[in-house]
Design a protein around this motif. Structure first.
Motif, short mmCIF file in Angstrom:
data_model
loop_
_atom_site.label_atom_id
_atom_site.label_comp_id
_atom_site.label_asym_id
_atom_site.label_seq_id
_atom_site.Cartn_x
_atom_site.Cartn_y
_atom_site.Cartn_z
N THR A 6 17.45 -9.16 1.44
CA THR A 6 18.42 -8.18 1.62
C THR A 6 17.72 -6.78 0.49
N ALA A 7 17.09 -5.60 1.12
CA ALA A 7 16.86 -5.13 0.29
C ALA A 7 17.38 -3.87 0.15
N SER A 8 16.89 -2.58 -0.89
CA SER A 8 17.11 -1.33 -0.82
C SER A 8 18.66 -1.67 -0.02
N VAL A 9 19.26 -2.20 -1.27
CA VAL A 9 20.58 -2.58 -1.27
C VAL A 9 21.68 -1.25 -2.57
N ARG A 10 21.96 -0.46 -1.58
CA ARG A 10 23.04 0.45 -2.52
C ARG A 10 24.73 0.43 -3.14
N SER A 11 25.41 -1.16 -2.09
CA SER A 11 27.00 -1.64 -2.51
C SER A 11 26.85 -2.89 -2.09
N PRO B 149 13.24 -6.77 4.44
CA PRO B 149 13.94 -5.18 5.04
C PRO B 149 14.72 -4.59 4.14
N PHE B 150 14.37 -3.70 4.16
CA PHE B 150 15.71 -2.24 3.44
C PHE B 150 16.24 -2.07 3.96
N VAL B 151 17.62 -1.98 4.42
CA VAL B 151 18.59 -1.58 4.58
C VAL B 151 19.04 0.28 4.46
N GLY B 152 19.17 0.66 2.79
CA GLY B 152 19.93 1.86 2.51
C GLY B 152 18.91 3.46 2.98
N ARG B 153 17.60 2.27 2.86
CA ARG B 153 16.41 3.72 3.47
C ARG B 153 17.13 4.20 5.01
N TYR B 154 17.38 2.97 5.91
CA TYR B 154 17.02 2.66 6.91
C TYR B 154 18.78 3.70 7.36
N VAL C 146 3.16 -11.95 -5.55
CA VAL C 146 3.03 -10.37 -5.04
C VAL C 146 3.17 -10.06 -3.77
N LYS C 147 4.03 -8.38 -4.31
CA LYS C 147 4.76 -7.94 -3.59
C LYS C 147 3.21 -7.09 -2.67
N LEU C 148 3.44 -7.47 -1.32
CA LEU C 148 2.31 -6.10 -0.29
C LEU C 148 3.26 -5.51 0.37
N ILE D 243 17.33 -9.07 -9.48
CA ILE D 243 17.57 -7.84 -9.26
C ILE D 243 16.77 -7.28 -9.44
N ASP D 244 17.12 -6.27 -8.14
CA ASP D 244 15.82 -4.69 -8.01
C ASP D 244 15.36 -3.97 -9.26
N THR D 245 15.12 -4.52 -10.28
CA THR D 245 14.58 -3.09 -11.52
C THR D 245 13.59 -3.68 -12.23
N ALA E 46 20.00 -11.25 -1.59
CA ALA E 46 19.96 -9.40 -1.62
C ALA E 46 19.26 -9.29 -3.13
N THR E 47 18.09 -8.19 -3.07
CA THR E 47 17.66 -7.56 -4.42
C THR E 47 18.66 -6.67 -4.86
N VAL E 48 19.30 -6.46 -6.26
CA VAL E 48 20.25 -5.64 -5.77
C VAL E 48 20.45 -4.41 -7.26
N THR F 18 10.59 -6.17 -8.39
CA THR F 18 9.74 -4.65 -8.96
C THR F 18 9.25 -3.48 -7.53
N ASN F 19 9.03 -2.62 -7.70
CA ASN F 19 7.73 -1.79 -7.50
C ASN F 19 7.71 -0.68 -8.41
N PRO F 20 6.31 -0.10 -8.08
CA PRO F 20 5.76 0.51 -8.19
C PRO F 20 6.67 1.70 -8.80
N SER F 21 7.96 2.32 -8.16
CA SER F 21 9.24 3.31 -8.70
C SER F 21 9.25 2.58 -9.60
N LEU F 22 9.94 2.01 -9.36
CA LEU F 22 11.02 0.73 -10.51
C LEU F 22 10.08 0.71 -11.86
N TYR F 23 8.71 0.38 -11.60
CA TYR F 23 8.04 0.96 -12.78
C TYR F 23 7.94 1.90 -13.44
O1 G3P Z 1 12.44 -2.66 -3.91
C1 G3P Z 1 12.44 -2.35 -2.78
C2 G3P Z 1 13.86 -2.04 -2.32
O2 G3P Z 1 14.42 -2.51 -2.99
C3 G3P Z 1 13.85 -0.68 -2.99
O3 G3P Z 1 14.99 -0.35 -2.23
O4 G3P Z 1 16.91 1.73 -3.31
O5 G3P Z 1 13.93 2.25 -3.42
O6 G3P Z 1 15.86 2.04 -1.42
P1 G3P Z 1 15.22 1.90 -2.97
#
Ligand code: G3P
Length: 228
Positions: free
Chosen positions: A174-179, A133-138, A87-89, A5-7, A194-196, A27-32
């Protein structure tokens, strides 16, 4: 394929955990930031996530340092919080030597913000345990994120790297999953994980024909029970 889970939202993590499908948290800085948490609460928050999911479930906590030395110091500190911290870099010139050092200490790195096969291959060679790898942002820049993911999975899986072979790593997240479509295609390509986000995870549970079928069963059962 494994589901992460990506949260950083504790309630979402608890609920996904209760479904029995959760193999990891990213997690990432934006999600936190979205949780409303402040700097002083960051490390305790990561510890809470680790406690919710248990010691065998990897939890990615991202370093915001910009230098190799800073990433190593932050990475060591984050890894000391709990045994399941990864550790995420972000992939960059500073993070490759940091990854190489951290892996020599047995610390797992999830290399994030990966958008190309050369980036993914360098991350693997430096010793990353996970590559994201980020999918949605591509897709957001009118390119094909799934096509890039396919290239990355094939390129990385062509080789072994000698760091995490026994654990089957490096694994592709698989990151940045939207669907649900992203999830299906990632699985067909052989992406390990897949991190969703929770909203997209819920979409994966549902299907319009399932909903229609449930409605039909409920109506017909009402006839049987006389509760129409
Ligand atoms: O956590 C990294 C990635 O999954 C963030 O995706 O939705 O901000 O493009 P998103």
């Amino acid at each position: 394929m494994k589901f992460f889970i990506d949260t950083a939202d504790l309630d979402e993590i608890r609920e996904a955990q209760s479904w029995g499908i959760l193999s990891g948290v990213t997690t990432n800085p934006s999600l936190y930031a979205r949780t409303g948490g402040k700097l002083a609460d960051f490390e305790p928050h990561m510890v809470k996530i680790c406690q919710i999911v248990g010691p065998d479930v990897p939890v990615s906590a991202e370093s915001t340092a910009e230098t190799t030395e800073g990433m190593i110091a932050e990475g060591e500190r984050l890894a000391s919080l709990a045994p399941n911290i990864v550790v995420k870099l972000p992939i960059c010139e500073a993070s490759l030597p940091a990854t190489h050092k951290l892996v020599s200490e047995g610390i797992k790195v999830n290399m994030t913000l990966v958008f190309s096969a050369p980036q993914a291959l360098l991350a693997a060679r430096a010793g990353a345990r996970y590559i994201s790898p980020f999918v949605g942002r591509y897709d957001d820049i009118a390119d094909d994120g799934l096509d890039q993911l396919d290239t990355i999975v094939t390129a990385v899986k062509n080789y072994s790297y000698g760091y995490w072979d026994e654990e089957g790593g490096p694994e592709i997240i698989t990151a940045s999953v939207r669907s649900p479509h992203h999830v299906t295609e990632a699985a067909l390509m052989g992406a390990d994980i897949a991190t969703v986000p929770f909203a997209a995870l819920k979409k994966c549970v549902h299907h319009p024909l399932t909903d229609r079928g449930l409605e039909g069963f409920a109506k017909d059962w009402a006839k049987v029970t006389g509760k129409e």
